[in-house]
Design a protein around this motif. Structure first.
Motif, PDB file in Angstrom:
ATOM      1  N   GLN A  77     -10.410  48.152  29.096  1.00  0.00           N
ATOM      2  CA  GLN A  77      -9.387  47.498  28.258  1.00  0.00           C
ATOM      3  C   GLN A  77      -9.977  46.404  27.361  1.00  0.00           C
ATOM      4  O   GLN A  77      -9.270  45.800  26.566  1.00  0.00           O
ATOM      5  N   VAL A  78     -11.279  46.137  27.519  1.00  0.00           N
ATOM      6  CA  VAL A  78     -11.942  45.103  26.717  1.00  0.00           C
ATOM      7  C   VAL A  78     -12.247  45.656  25.325  1.00  0.00           C
ATOM      8  O   VAL A  78     -12.792  46.755  25.200  1.00  0.00           O
ATOM      9  N   ASP A  79     -11.900  44.891  24.292  1.00  0.00           N
ATOM     10  CA  ASP A  79     -12.180  45.307  22.920  1.00  0.00           C
ATOM     11  C   ASP A  79     -13.355  44.496  22.374  1.00  0.00           C
ATOM     12  O   ASP A  79     -13.197  43.318  22.025  1.00  0.00           O
ATOM     13  N   PRO A  80     -14.540  45.105  22.276  1.00  0.00           N
ATOM     14  CA  PRO A  80     -15.717  44.368  21.806  1.00  0.00           C
ATOM     15  C   PRO A  80     -15.636  43.972  20.338  1.00  0.00           C
ATOM     16  O   PRO A  80     -16.370  43.095  19.886  1.00  0.00           O
ATOM     17  N   ASN A  81     -14.738  44.595  19.593  1.00  0.00           N
ATOM     18  CA  ASN A  81     -14.617  44.282  18.170  1.00  0.00           C
ATOM     19  C   ASN A  81     -14.026  42.898  17.915  1.00  0.00           C
ATOM     20  O   ASN A  81     -14.286  42.295  16.872  1.00  0.00           O
ATOM     21  N   ILE A  82     -13.231  42.403  18.870  1.00  0.00           N
ATOM     22  CA  ILE A  82     -12.598  41.091  18.656  1.00  0.00           C
ATOM     23  C   ILE A  82     -13.078  40.028  19.651  1.00  0.00           C
ATOM     24  O   ILE A  82     -12.915  38.845  19.406  1.00  0.00           O
ATOM     25  N   THR A  83     -13.675  40.441  20.763  1.00  0.00           N
ATOM     26  CA  THR A  83     -14.069  39.497  21.809  1.00  0.00           C
ATOM     27  C   THR A  83     -15.376  38.794  21.445  1.00  0.00           C
ATOM     28  O   THR A  83     -16.377  39.454  21.165  1.00  0.00           O
ATOM     29  N   ARG A  84     -15.357  37.470  21.478  1.00  0.00           N
ATOM     30  CA  ARG A  84     -16.556  36.698  21.125  1.00  0.00           C
ATOM     31  C   ARG A  84     -16.980  35.710  22.215  1.00  0.00           C
ATOM     32  O   ARG A  84     -18.116  35.267  22.249  1.00  0.00           O
ATOM     33  N   LYS A  85     -16.053  35.330  23.094  1.00  0.00           N
ATOM     34  CA  LYS A  85     -16.385  34.443  24.203  1.00  0.00           C
ATOM     35  C   LYS A  85     -15.742  35.003  25.472  1.00  0.00           C
ATOM     36  O   LYS A  85     -14.557  35.329  25.475  1.00  0.00           O
ATOM     37  N   ILE A  86     -16.547  35.102  26.529  1.00  0.00           N
ATOM     38  CA  ILE A  86     -16.053  35.683  27.777  1.00  0.00           C
ATOM     39  C   ILE A  86     -16.185  34.667  28.907  1.00  0.00           C
ATOM     40  O   ILE A  86     -17.293  34.285  29.290  1.00  0.00           O
ATOM     41  N   PHE A  87     -15.050  34.207  29.401  1.00  0.00           N
ATOM     42  CA  PHE A  87     -15.000  33.285  30.532  1.00  0.00           C
ATOM     43  C   PHE A  87     -14.990  34.117  31.812  1.00  0.00           C
ATOM     44  O   PHE A  87     -14.112  34.974  31.985  1.00  0.00           O
ATOM     45  N   ILE A  88     -15.947  33.887  32.697  1.00  0.00           N
ATOM     46  CA  ILE A  88     -16.013  34.625  33.958  1.00  0.00           C
ATOM     47  C   ILE A  88     -15.721  33.652  35.100  1.00  0.00           C
ATOM     48  O   ILE A  88     -16.526  32.763  35.388  1.00  0.00           O
ATOM     49  N   LEU A  89     -14.562  33.797  35.727  1.00  0.00           N
ATOM     50  CA  LEU A  89     -14.134  32.901  36.806  1.00  0.00           C
ATOM     51  C   LEU A  89     -14.317  33.606  38.142  1.00  0.00           C
ATOM     52  O   LEU A  89     -13.650  34.600  38.441  1.00  0.00           O
ATOM     53  N   GLY A  90     -15.261  33.098  38.943  1.00  0.00           N
ATOM     54  CA  GLY A  90     -15.542  33.710  40.239  1.00  0.00           C
ATOM     55  C   GLY A  90     -15.377  32.711  41.366  1.00  0.00           C
ATOM     56  O   GLY A  90     -15.682  31.524  41.208  1.00  0.00           O
ATOM     57  N   PRO A 111     -30.191  43.972  33.726  1.00  0.00           N
ATOM     58  CA  PRO A 111     -31.018  45.152  33.415  1.00  0.00           C
ATOM     59  C   PRO A 111     -30.683  45.780  32.063  1.00  0.00           C
ATOM     60  O   PRO A 111     -31.457  46.568  31.541  1.00  0.00           O
ATOM     61  N   LEU A 112     -29.521  45.439  31.489  1.00  0.00           N
ATOM     62  CA  LEU A 112     -29.145  46.001  30.191  1.00  0.00           C
ATOM     63  C   LEU A 112     -29.653  45.121  29.053  1.00  0.00           C
ATOM     64  O   LEU A 112     -30.362  45.581  28.176  1.00  0.00           O
ATOM     65  N   TYR A 113     -29.269  43.857  29.048  1.00  0.00           N
ATOM     66  CA  TYR A 113     -29.772  42.888  28.071  1.00  0.00           C
ATOM     67  C   TYR A 113     -29.344  41.485  28.494  1.00  0.00           C
ATOM     68  O   TYR A 113     -28.536  41.321  29.411  1.00  0.00           O
ATOM     69  N   ASP A 114     -29.882  40.466  27.830  1.00  0.00           N
ATOM     70  CA  ASP A 114     -29.597  39.073  28.184  1.00  0.00           C
ATOM     71  C   ASP A 114     -28.190  38.665  27.760  1.00  0.00           C
ATOM     72  O   ASP A 114     -27.725  39.034  26.667  1.00  0.00           O
ATOM     73  N   LEU A 115     -27.546  37.863  28.603  1.00  0.00           N
ATOM     74  CA  LEU A 115     -26.251  37.279  28.273  1.00  0.00           C
ATOM     75  C   LEU A 115     -26.436  35.776  28.106  1.00  0.00           C
ATOM     76  O   LEU A 115     -26.939  35.099  29.010  1.00  0.00           O
ATOM     77  N   ARG A 116     -26.035  35.254  26.962  1.00  0.00           N
ATOM     78  CA  ARG A 116     -26.218  33.832  26.662  1.00  0.00           C
ATOM     79  C   ARG A 116     -25.004  33.015  27.094  1.00  0.00           C
ATOM     80  O   ARG A 116     -23.865  33.375  26.775  1.00  0.00           O
ATOM     81  N   ILE A 117     -25.251  31.926  27.796  1.00  0.00           N
ATOM     82  CA  ILE A 117     -24.181  31.016  28.180  1.00  0.00           C
ATOM     83  C   ILE A 117     -23.855  30.107  26.998  1.00  0.00           C
ATOM     84  O   ILE A 117     -24.748  29.587  26.327  1.00  0.00           O
ATOM     85  N   ASP A 118     -22.557  29.934  26.742  1.00  0.00           N
ATOM     86  CA  ASP A 118     -22.096  29.163  25.590  1.00  0.00           C
ATOM     87  C   ASP A 118     -22.196  27.665  25.888  1.00  0.00           C
ATOM     88  O   ASP A 118     -21.326  27.101  26.560  1.00  0.00           O
ATOM     89  N   GLN A 119     -23.241  27.022  25.401  1.00  0.00           N
ATOM     90  CA  GLN A 119     -23.466  25.611  25.715  1.00  0.00           C
ATOM     91  C   GLN A 119     -22.466  24.697  25.006  1.00  0.00           C
ATOM     92  O   GLN A 119     -22.184  23.590  25.495  1.00  0.00           O
ATOM     93  N   LYS A 120     -21.898  25.148  23.895  1.00  0.00           N
ATOM     94  CA  LYS A 120     -20.876  24.338  23.207  1.00  0.00           C
ATOM     95  C   LYS A 120     -19.616  24.235  24.060  1.00  0.00           C
ATOM     96  O   LYS A 120     -19.075  23.147  24.277  1.00  0.00           O
ATOM     97  N   THR A 164     -20.828  35.216  23.599  1.00  0.00           N
ATOM     98  CA  THR A 164     -21.415  34.365  24.639  1.00  0.00           C
ATOM     99  C   THR A 164     -20.543  34.424  25.883  1.00  0.00           C
ATOM    100  O   THR A 164     -19.390  34.885  25.825  1.00  0.00           O
ATOM    101  N   ILE A 165     -21.093  33.974  26.999  1.00  0.00           N
ATOM    102  CA  ILE A 165     -20.335  33.951  28.250  1.00  0.00           C
ATOM    103  C   ILE A 165     -20.184  32.509  28.738  1.00  0.00           C
ATOM    104  O   ILE A 165     -21.010  31.641  28.423  1.00  0.00           O
ATOM    105  N   ILE A 166     -19.116  32.285  29.486  1.00  0.00           N
ATOM    106  CA  ILE A 166     -18.846  30.977  30.088  1.00  0.00           C
ATOM    107  C   ILE A 166     -18.572  31.201  31.576  1.00  0.00           C
ATOM    108  O   ILE A 166     -17.423  31.419  31.986  1.00  0.00           O
ATOM    109  N   PRO A 167     -19.623  31.240  32.415  1.00  0.00           N
ATOM    110  CA  PRO A 167     -19.410  31.441  33.851  1.00  0.00           C
ATOM    111  C   PRO A 167     -18.896  30.166  34.512  1.00  0.00           C
ATOM    112  O   PRO A 167     -19.426  29.069  34.260  1.00  0.00           O
ATOM    113  N   VAL A 168     -17.861  30.309  35.337  1.00  0.00           N
ATOM    114  CA  VAL A 168     -17.262  29.169  36.035  1.00  0.00           C
ATOM    115  C   VAL A 168     -17.078  29.534  37.506  1.00  0.00           C
ATOM    116  O   VAL A 168     -16.399  30.520  37.826  1.00  0.00           O
ATOM    117  N   LEU A 169     -17.686  28.766  38.387  1.00  0.00           N
ATOM    118  CA  LEU A 169     -17.520  28.963  39.823  1.00  0.00           C
ATOM    119  C   LEU A 169     -16.309  28.149  40.262  1.00  0.00           C
ATOM    120  O   LEU A 169     -16.245  26.937  40.040  1.00  0.00           O
TER     121      LEU A 169
END
Length: 309
Positions: A77-90, A111-120, A164-169
């Motif tokens: 259900q994820v649309d890569p055409n519009i998604t620019r920031k992904i918050f991952i809450l675990g 193993p696929l490619y690097d995911l950058r954390i959004d420092q801003k 970019t990704i925003i991982p949050v524990l």
């Protein structure tokens, strides 16, 4: 199962450690990429994108052997055409945490490619004073975020340099803290270019989980577990954080991502107050095995998506 390397922040950053979901160091990570990619493609090809574009998804974080096919229903259900920031809450499985925590690294290498954390965005969150920093050890040990990285990479591969990704524990939050974090994250959830990934398994049943709720009227134990889970899933679909909290207090269902789910529901509640119209639908439910006696154990998985109308 697969290997992720976390690259520490700072100039001249280098790999600090390897994370393996099964506690086994992968010696040939370059050979894992094609195999993992093929697995993810296989699962995603078997499901439909009926709730696209999702603004948020709930998906499991067990080994892909158990929950890979279930998680595909959410990631489709994820649309890569519009998604620019992904918050991952675990949820935090290994360290006591009464608030939420941010990673101390810059990059998650999959193993696929690097995911950058959004420092801003991290800077914005850090300024609130509501967050702690994860230690490298905590980041290494925690699988609730890690298990979503390859699926995130796969879902976004057509725009892999554009997000970019925003991982949050997420810690063991009180109801009032879930409200506070929900209010904070609501402004990010309101943005159509953001996606929230909420990491959660559902019922952990059996002696090893110290949970053995059984409603005999449902028949076999696994049917009782399913009924219990779907009761909770129905409440989540109603987008009512108070009812979800009451359900957990009544049945004590061992939904490990209950606090990330609570934060999401409170964020949605905040936006609904401002007139935003949303709906959540679960798309798949599965169990690791079917429990029929008291010696058995299982973990349940559910995948769903939030849409804004």
């Amino acid at each position: 199962m697969f290997l992720c390397v976390m690259v520490a922040a700072g100039k001249g950053a280098k790999c600090h450690y390897i994370v393996s979901t099964l506690g086994i160091k992968a010696l040939q990570p370059h050979r894992q990429g094609p195999q993992l990619n093929a697995q993810l493609e296989g699962w995603l090809s078997q499901v439909q994108s009926t709730k696209r574009p999702a603004r948020a998804i709930i998906a499991p974080h067990a080994g892909y052997t158990y929950c890979g096919s279930c998680a595909a229903h959410a990631y489709k259900q994820v649309d890569p055409n519009i998604t620019r920031k992904i918050f991952i809450l675990g949820p935090s499985h290994h360290v006591p945490l009464s608030r939420c925590a941010l990673s101390s690294v810059d990059i998650y290498r999959t193993p696929l490619y690097d995911l950058r954390i959004d420092q801003k965005i991290y800077g914005e969150l850090w300024k609130t004073g509501m967050f702690e920093r994860m230690s490298l050890q905590t980041d290494e040990d925690e699988h609730s975020i890690e298990m979503h990285l390859p699926y995130t990479a796969k879902a976004m591969e057509s725009h892999k340099d554009e997000f970019t990704i925003i991982p949050v524990l997420v810690g063991a939050l009180s109801e009032s803290k879930e409200q506070e974090f929900g209010k904070l994250f609501s402004k990010y959830l309101a943005d159509p270019s953001n996606l929230f990934v909420v990491s959660s398994d559902f019922c952990h049943w059996g002696q090893r989980f110290r949970y053995s709720y059984y409603d005999e009227s449902q028949g076999e134990i696994y049917r009782s577990i399913e009924h219990l889970d779907k009761m909770g899933m129905s409440i989540i679909e109603q987008l009512d954080p108070v009812s979800f909290s009451n359900y957990l207090k009544k049945y004590h269902n061992t939904i490990c991502g209950r606090h990330p789910i609570g934060v999401l529901l409170n964020a949605i509640n905040e936006l609904q107050k401002n007139g935003m119209n949303m709906s959540f639908s679960f798309l798949n439910y599965a169990q690791s095995s079917q429990c029929r006696n008291w010696q058995d154990s299982s973990v349940s998985y559910a995948a769903g998506a939030l849409m804004v109308h």
